[in-house]
Design an enzyme around this catalytic site. Structure first.
Site, PDB file in Angstrom:
ATOM      1  CB  CYS A  48      -1.039   0.097   5.621  1.00 33.06           C
ATOM      2  SG  CYS A  48       0.533  -0.454   4.914  1.00 33.06           S
ATOM      3  CD  GLU A  74      -1.500  -2.292   2.062  1.00 33.68           C
ATOM      4  OE1 GLU A  74      -2.375  -2.979   2.609  1.00 33.68           O
ATOM      5  OE2 GLU A  74      -0.278  -2.562   2.146  1.00 33.68           O
TER       6      GLU A  74
END
Length: 146
Positions: free
Chosen positions: A105, A70
């Protein structure tokens, strides 16, 4: 108006807000299937930019804590001039399917894109949720930045 049925608002991800962007999932799955090699690259991610583009990336595993897929996508998106991302998904190699983002994340996505939707794994299949739902009562970096 019948109020017995739950109402869902349509959006760009599908007919209902919690329906995932299947094209985005397939883009990440294709990268995981074709580019993930060995222990260094085990997760792929894809994000949809506000202009409709899909940006993909792979994690870079390292014992010191290499970036998740990500976060690689965030850098790749910026390098391509895509500064508004609307949706993100991560998919594991070896056909593991959608994998929900780790805590780091989740925090980064919330700080960079507080309006983003994230596709997460659920018992009944992937679904899209607001990134803020992944971190209730969270620390907001911007609130403390000078």
């Amino acid at each position: 108006m019948d109020t017995s049925e739950p109402r869902h608002e349509p959006d760009h991800e599908g007919p209902f807000r919690d329906e995932p962007d299947h094209e985005l999932i397939e883009a990440a799955a294709a990268v995981a299937r074709t580019r993930a090699r060995g222990d260094r690259h085990t997760m792929a991610a894809a994000a949809r930019a506000a202009d409709g583009r899909i940006i993909t990336g792979l994690n870079a595993y390292h014992f010191t804590g290499g970036p998740c897929a990500e976060l690689v996508v965030l850098g790749a998106a910026a390098a391509q001039g895509a500064y508004e991302l609307t949706t993100m998904v991560a998919v594991g190699d070896r056909d593991r399917g959608v994998v929900s983002p780790c805590g780091r994340c989740r925090q980064v996505l919330l700080d960079y894109f507080p309006g983003m939707r994230v596709i997460v794994a659920a018992a009944d299949g992937p679904r899209a949720v607001a990134v803020g739902e992944l971190l209730p009562e969270s620390y907001v970096w911007e609130d403390h930045a000078d």
